[in-house]
Design a protein around this motif. Structure first.
Motif, PDB file in Angstrom:
ATOM      1  N   THR A  41       1.019  14.254  -2.010  1.00  0.00           N
ATOM      2  CA  THR A  41       0.130  13.599  -1.041  1.00  0.00           C
ATOM      3  C   THR A  41       0.487  13.913   0.408  1.00  0.00           C
ATOM      4  O   THR A  41      -0.080  13.314   1.308  1.00  0.00           O
ATOM      5  CB  THR A  41       0.147  12.068  -1.253  1.00  0.00           C
ATOM      6  N   ARG A  72      -0.345   7.575   8.101  1.00  0.00           N
ATOM      7  CA  ARG A  72       0.955   7.002   8.454  1.00  0.00           C
ATOM      8  C   ARG A  72       1.073   6.913   9.975  1.00  0.00           C
ATOM      9  O   ARG A  72       0.318   7.553  10.694  1.00  0.00           O
ATOM     10  CB  ARG A  72       2.085   7.900   7.913  1.00  0.00           C
ATOM     11  N   PRO A  86      -1.117  -2.555   7.654  1.00  0.00           N
ATOM     12  CA  PRO A  86      -1.878  -2.255   6.437  1.00  0.00           C
ATOM     13  C   PRO A  86      -3.294  -1.748   6.713  1.00  0.00           C
ATOM     14  O   PRO A  86      -3.825  -0.949   5.944  1.00  0.00           O
ATOM     15  CB  PRO A  86      -1.920  -3.597   5.698  1.00  0.00           C
ATOM     16  N   VAL A  89      -3.076   1.977   7.630  1.00  0.00           N
ATOM     17  CA  VAL A  89      -2.749   2.722   6.414  1.00  0.00           C
ATOM     18  C   VAL A  89      -3.961   2.752   5.482  1.00  0.00           C
ATOM     19  O   VAL A  89      -4.253   3.746   4.830  1.00  0.00           O
ATOM     20  CB  VAL A  89      -1.535   2.074   5.705  1.00  0.00           C
TER      21      VAL A  89
ATOM     22  N   ALA B  17       1.553  -3.796   4.248  1.00  0.00           N
ATOM     23  CA  ALA B  17       1.467  -2.366   4.590  1.00  0.00           C
ATOM     24  C   ALA B  17       2.186  -1.549   3.518  1.00  0.00           C
ATOM     25  O   ALA B  17       1.757  -0.445   3.168  1.00  0.00           O
ATOM     26  CB  ALA B  17       2.071  -2.100   5.966  1.00  0.00           C
ATOM     27  N   VAL B  19       2.306  -2.143   0.406  1.00  0.00           N
ATOM     28  CA  VAL B  19       1.448  -2.047  -0.783  1.00  0.00           C
ATOM     29  C   VAL B  19       0.428  -0.918  -0.609  1.00  0.00           C
ATOM     30  O   VAL B  19       0.244  -0.080  -1.493  1.00  0.00           O
ATOM     31  CB  VAL B  19       0.721  -3.394  -1.032  1.00  0.00           C
ATOM     32  N   VAL B  20      -0.199  -0.896   0.573  1.00  0.00           N
ATOM     33  CA  VAL B  20      -1.236   0.108   0.811  1.00  0.00           C
ATOM     34  C   VAL B  20      -0.606   1.497   0.954  1.00  0.00           C
ATOM     35  O   VAL B  20      -1.160   2.498   0.486  1.00  0.00           O
ATOM     36  CB  VAL B  20      -2.063  -0.253   2.061  1.00  0.00           C
ATOM     37  N   ALA B  21       0.563   1.560   1.584  1.00  0.00           N
ATOM     38  CA  ALA B  21       1.247   2.851   1.731  1.00  0.00           C
ATOM     39  C   ALA B  21       1.606   3.411   0.369  1.00  0.00           C
ATOM     40  O   ALA B  21       1.422   4.607   0.107  1.00  0.00           O
ATOM     41  CB  ALA B  21       2.499   2.679   2.587  1.00  0.00           C
ATOM     42  N   CYS B  22       2.100   2.563  -0.499  1.00  0.00           N
ATOM     43  CA  CYS B  22       2.485   3.010  -1.846  1.00  0.00           C
ATOM     44  C   CYS B  22       1.267   3.514  -2.606  1.00  0.00           C
ATOM     45  O   CYS B  22       1.309   4.559  -3.254  1.00  0.00           O
ATOM     46  CB  CYS B  22       3.143   1.867  -2.607  1.00  0.00           C
ATOM     47  N   LYS B  23       0.177   2.765  -2.492  1.00  0.00           N
ATOM     48  CA  LYS B  23      -1.035   3.160  -3.227  1.00  0.00           C
ATOM     49  C   LYS B  23      -1.509   4.549  -2.803  1.00  0.00           C
ATOM     50  O   LYS B  23      -1.905   5.353  -3.638  1.00  0.00           O
ATOM     51  CB  LYS B  23      -2.159   2.143  -2.987  1.00  0.00           C
ATOM     52  N   THR B  24      -1.468   4.817  -1.500  1.00  0.00           N
ATOM     53  CA  THR B  24      -1.977   6.104  -1.032  1.00  0.00           C
ATOM     54  C   THR B  24      -0.934   7.217  -1.199  1.00  0.00           C
ATOM     55  O   THR B  24      -1.292   8.370  -1.366  1.00  0.00           O
ATOM     56  CB  THR B  24      -2.449   6.020   0.435  1.00  0.00           C
ATOM     57  N   GLU B  25       0.345   6.866  -1.148  1.00  0.00           N
ATOM     58  CA  GLU B  25       1.389   7.876  -1.364  1.00  0.00           C
ATOM     59  C   GLU B  25       1.363   8.376  -2.806  1.00  0.00           C
ATOM     60  O   GLU B  25       1.480   9.565  -3.060  1.00  0.00           O
ATOM     61  CB  GLU B  25       2.767   7.275  -1.061  1.00  0.00           C
ATOM     62  N   ASN B  26       1.246   7.410  -3.720  1.00  0.00           N
ATOM     63  CA  ASN B  26       1.475   7.718  -5.124  1.00  0.00           C
ATOM     64  C   ASN B  26       0.195   7.799  -5.959  1.00  0.00           C
ATOM     65  O   ASN B  26       0.264   7.807  -7.187  1.00  0.00           O
ATOM     66  CB  ASN B  26       2.441   6.685  -5.715  1.00  0.00           C
ATOM     67  N   ARG B  27      -0.936   7.829  -5.274  1.00  0.00           N
ATOM     68  CA  ARG B  27      -2.223   7.929  -5.977  1.00  0.00           C
ATOM     69  C   ARG B  27      -2.336   6.851  -7.053  1.00  0.00           C
ATOM     70  O   ARG B  27      -2.697   7.132  -8.200  1.00  0.00           O
ATOM     71  CB  ARG B  27      -2.394   9.321  -6.607  1.00  0.00           C
ATOM     72  N   ASP B  30      -7.260   2.361  -8.629  1.00  0.00           N
ATOM     73  CA  ASP B  30      -7.880   1.100  -8.211  1.00  0.00           C
ATOM     74  C   ASP B  30      -7.432  -0.043  -9.118  1.00  0.00           C
ATOM     75  O   ASP B  30      -7.389   0.101 -10.332  1.00  0.00           O
ATOM     76  CB  ASP B  30      -9.413   1.186  -8.304  1.00  0.00           C
ATOM     77  N   TYR B  33      -1.077  -1.705  -8.973  1.00  0.00           N
ATOM     78  CA  TYR B  33      -0.104  -1.711  -7.872  1.00  0.00           C
ATOM     79  C   TYR B  33       1.275  -1.363  -8.398  1.00  0.00           C
ATOM     80  O   TYR B  33       1.640  -1.775  -9.484  1.00  0.00           O
ATOM     81  CB  TYR B  33      -0.034  -3.102  -7.223  1.00  0.00           C
ATOM     82  N   ALA B 129       7.811   5.589   0.769  1.00  0.00           N
ATOM     83  CA  ALA B 129       6.589   5.361   1.550  1.00  0.00           C
ATOM     84  C   ALA B 129       6.585   3.965   2.151  1.00  0.00           C
ATOM     85  O   ALA B 129       6.173   3.756   3.290  1.00  0.00           O
ATOM     86  CB  ALA B 129       5.363   5.563   0.664  1.00  0.00           C
TER      87      ALA B 129
END
Lengths: 731, 177
Positions: A41, A72, A86, A89, B17, B19-27, B30, B33, B129
């Protein structure tokens, strides 16, 4: 039975000894045979500037192939330091929101029916240009008003200034930070700005008056707040609600809503009568101390205790703590300050005066003074002289710094002092942003032209004659973004991905309209990047560096007295005006006065509202990536009161206000974390627009219940915490 | 090497933040989590306490998910973290049943997934992330075996807790403050 992911898991104490002693029970040879996954990613990172709120953090947007994957914080940007909230992000969810506006729309049904036909850009823009010509001929160019929020509005301000109107009403003034800005201008000659120039990271004492930092997620401010908490700074939080910030505080003062000014005056009383103020600073920089000292005598802690419901000795003790940390002692000016109307500028003045007595303005740990970066303008013809804005009557709200949004609405309704017939609405959902919705809806029906420029079909778009789909900030250039912080500089917003469908950037829309209106000379460039390069060249900024790094910083200059800053004040006297001659001359109290708020009627609760970390008003609630987060669309009510009402946590109710306005069904959060005389909602839920397919029907809309306001006579702010609700249980 | 995470609850404001960073980092798909935030209120008005905790797989030293995995898909990585070999995972959920922290979910592609402590980032010398993005700098990852590491020094100062110590799993995600 599966365990709930969100259930609370009890914590037990552990120690390093046991942690270190635990032997790892894995086989290294077995591990080596297993692969680990890289989700891939990182991609290509583009530096740009966030616009999910108004803080304007620098971000790095990572693109893999042609898809935006993650966002980021930009480590080079002083407002981000590589960190991000959040919402920033989660803006991937905005970019790919399936409900985005993707085609220009022309209304076919009645206003508010949300019935449109898709048209070409040419048809939409020609329609608007013809109407604007028509309005100019019939009523003059001042008959067009702009309501706006966000940095992309600059193109439309430019266009409409060239067209000949000065009626620009941002709800962020009269419905938000106006009273604060006016009070600080009157006292210090300048306001706390945006982002607020608060050196929280170095404060030894921080006082929050209703500011719920941490729920109010302004990136750098929260970074500094966490540092202050970790350092053990003395944190005093005044809030009817046990906010996240209150939970970090040494002292939480659960004040009776609307009585903050009484507490502030009592703190001033203690600090002045016990001579705990910064004497040298006050003597050197302030005027009107003697008048203040005389007036403050009556505001004893005992008097304030009766008003606020707080303990007089606690008021005294906290005042001493606040003074003891001076000048690194900061009474936070807040941001949203249009609370109670008559009281608001006075309350903010009391905060300003308190800070002056502490000497915090200009000192480390107080208000720092950024130098900013001088940016040249690309020359364009002078704007035609416009009539003064239509928002105020003779003598009304004399200290307003910007046109009042609700004043422009009033002029639309009564045609005084002259008619307003056309509205441009950019980036603000006026239906939720303005109080007294009935007035807004009546005004809309009286218009001859309503244009909405936005990225999502919020309620206001449903009333538009023409809806113009804008590229989101991740898909467009905007004008240079100045940075005024500990380090000053400039940042660049630039496109990361292409816009969806036919959405177009604001600069393109404004320029196209300008050309159709014969105002092409105001847009002497063909594409915006040419304009930006020219502006950078004129300003001595290397555009290539700016585009690569996202930010160019100015040389460091002192921002606090400790580093050599010389303090000056842009007031008439050149001093900090504790006593305001200006207010006195205009017939207002020259020193802060407390006005007791109306009592809560029996059976009712005062309606309070605020923010949640993952949301910026209503504009993030349709973002699927953010919408799934913590349940902050519930109405907070004191647990014991809820029990007395026969309402269990999670029960569904409707809120009915003093005028009989009834909210959508909404769940309650029964909690010990709020006083029993008020309820609390996060602003921005309860959407009804059918185009917001995700947000529609989630939670209830606080703004709908604000059918009454009290107007601040000094500057025209609409105090909105003057509404009361009952709870009706839903079957 | 023993990779651990230390989370400062005093700094954390529960903004999610991470939670959302992890979701987008690690694909993360939906509705699923790998990390989440728990808030708990204690006491009665006006004497209240609010605990805010960003939670995830605890990468336990005594990991029941590893013990109970019939195919060997759940394993200990060389850095001590618990990982899942997607090729060996059949999605049987034995690990999910044995995890006291409800840290795992079934990915739509058929395997079980959870926090990897961003092993792919740590391997490149980058923070996780969630640590990278956290506006309050509440999250810290490092090698507990290294006596000079920040995590080692912080844990040595005491005032440390873990989630559900009675489960006996010996978590490697520690909470301080």
């Amino acid at each position: 039975m599966p365990l709930s992911r969100r259930r609370f898991l009890s914590l037990g104490a552990g120690t390093l000894a046991t942690a270190v002693a635990a032997k790892l029970a894995f086989s290294r040879s077995a591990a080596a045979a297993h692969p680990t996954i890289d989700p891939g990613t990182d991609g290509h990172a583009v530096s740009t500037v966030c616009e999910v709120c108004f803080w304007k953090c620098g971000v790095e947007a990572h693109v893999v192939g042609d898809r935006l994957i993650k966002i980021r914080g930009n480590p080079r940007h002083p407002l981000s330091n590589g960190k991000l909230c959040p919402r920033g992000v989660g803006a991937v969810g905005l970019a790919y929101d399936p409900d985005r506006l993707v085609k220009p729309l022309l209304r076919v049904g009645p206003r508010g029916s949300e019935e449109f036909k898709a048209v070409s850009w040419d048809e939409a823009l020609s329609y608007i240009a013809n109407k604007l010509e028509d309005l100019r001929k019939k009523y003059g160019p001042e008959s067009v008003a702009l309501f706006n929020h966000g940095s992309g509005a600059s193109w439309f301000k430019h266009l409409l200034s060239a067209y000949g109107t000065a009626n620009f009403g941002a709800p962020s003034f009269a419905q938000c930070r106006g009273p604060r800005d006016v009070a600080f201008e009157l006292t210090f000659g300048s306001d706390p700005g945006s982002p607020e120039i608060l050196d929280i990271g170095h404060s030894d004492c921080l006082v929050l008056i209703g500011s719920h930092l941490g729920e109010n997620m302004h990136n750098t401010q929260v970074q500094d707040f966490a540092d202050a908490v970790a350092r053990g700074a003395d944190l005093i939080v005044v809030d009817p609600r046990f906010s996240t910030a209150a939970s970090k505080a040494k002292t939480w003062l659960p004040i009776r809503p609307g009585t903050d000014t009484a507490l502030l005056l009592a703190w001033i009383h203690v600090i002045v009568t016990e001579q705990r103020y910064q004497r040298a600073y006050v003597e050197k920089y302030t005027s009107g101390f003697d008048e203040l000292a005389k007036a403050i005598v009556e505001y004893t802690p005992e008097w304030a205790a009766a008003e606020t419901g707080l303990d007089a000795e606690v008021i005294r003790a906290t005042a001493r703590r606040i003074a003891g940390a001076a000048p690194a002692s900061l009474v936070h000016p807040g941001r949203h300050a249009s609370w109670y109307g008559a009281d608001d500028t006075h309350r903010s003045r009391a905060i300003a005066i308190l800070n002056a007595l502490l000497g915090s303005w200009g000192h480390r740990g107080g208000f720092f003074r950024p130098s900013g970066m001088k940016l040249a303008k690309v020359p364009t013809p002078a704007y035609p002289k416009a009539k003064p804005p239509a928002d105020r009557r003779e003598g009304e709200a004399p200290f307003a710094l910007e046109p009042l949004a609700q004043g422009l609405r009033r002029a639309t309704l009564d045609g005084q002092p002259y008619p307003i017939k056309g509205w441009f609405v950019y980036g603000t959902n006026l239906i939720q942003a303005l109080p007294q919705r009935e007035e807004t809806l009546k005004a809309i029906q009286a218009l001859e032209l309503l244009v909405v420029v936005d990225v999502l079909p919020a309620e206001i778009a449903g009333y538009a004659d023409v809806v113009l789909p804008e590229a989101a900030y991740l898909e467009r250039f905007d004008d240079l973004v100045p940075i005024a912080w500990h380090k000053s500089g400039v940042a660049l917003r630039q496109p990361v991905i292409p816009p969806p469908g036919e959405a177009k950037p604001g600069w393109w829309i404004a320029r196209e309209l300008g050309q159709r209106l014969g105002l092409g000379a105001y847009f002497p460039w063909t594409d915006v990047e040419g304009y930006l390069k020219e502006r950078c060249k004129l300003s001595g900024i290397d555009y290539a560096t700016l585009a690569r790094d996202g930010v160019v910083l100015a040389p460091d200059k002192p921002t606090v007295v400790e580093d050599g800053l010389a303090l000056t004040f842009a007031t008439e006297s050149g001093k900090i005006e504790l006593y305001s001659e200006k207010l006195a001359k205009a017939g207002f109290s020259p020193l802060p006065k407390y006005e007791r708020p109306d009592g809560v009627p029996a059976g009712y609760f005062r309606l309070l509202y605020g923010r949640a970390p993952a949301h910026t008003f209503g504009r993030t609630t349709n973002n699927r990536l953010l919408g799934e987060l913590a349940h902050n669309d519930r109405v907070w009510i004191n647990a014991k009161v809820a029990k007395d009402l026969g309402l269990a946590d999670g029960a569904t109710v409707r809120l009915v206000n003093q005028d009989g306005i009834k909210s959508a069904p909404v769940q309650i959060k029964a909690t010990e974390r709020i006083r029993g005389d008020c309820v609390y909602m996060v602003h921005g839920w309860g959407h009804t627009a059918k185009g917001l397919r995700y947000a529609k029907g989630r939670g209830a809309d606080d703004a709908e219940l604000v059918s009454r306001v009290k107007v601040d006579p000094v500057m025209g702010g609409t105090g909105m915490r003057v509404n009361f609700v009952t709870l009706q249980k839903e079957a | 090497m023993r990779r651990v995470m230390v989370i400062d609850m005093k700094r954390c404001v529960g903004c999610e933040a991470c939670v959302v960073a992890c979701k987008t980092e690690n694909r993360v798909p939906d509705g699923a989590y790998r990390d989440w935030v728990v808030q708990e209120t204690k006491g009665e008005l006006p004497t209240l306490e609010l605990l805010i905790r960003s939670q995830r797989c605890n990468h336990c030293t005594n990991a029941p998910c590893v013990t109970n995995c019939p195919t060997g898909a759940s394993f200990f990585h060389v850095d001590g973290t618990v990982q899942i070999d997607r090729d060996r995972c059949t999605g049987c959920r034995a690990c999910m049943a044995s995890c006291p922290y409800d840290a795992r979910y079934v990915h739509p592609d058929g395997f079980v997934d959870k926090c990897t402590l961003c092993v792919h980032r740590l391997a490149k010398g980058k923070p996780t992330a969630c640590e990278e993005v956290c506006p309050t700098s509440a999250i810290l990852t490092g090698d507990l075996d290294d006596p000079t590491s920040l995590v080692h020094l912080r844990l040595k100062r005491g005032d440390v807790s873990v989630v559900d110590p009675e489960a006996g799993t010996k978590p490697n995600v520690f909470y301080v403050g």
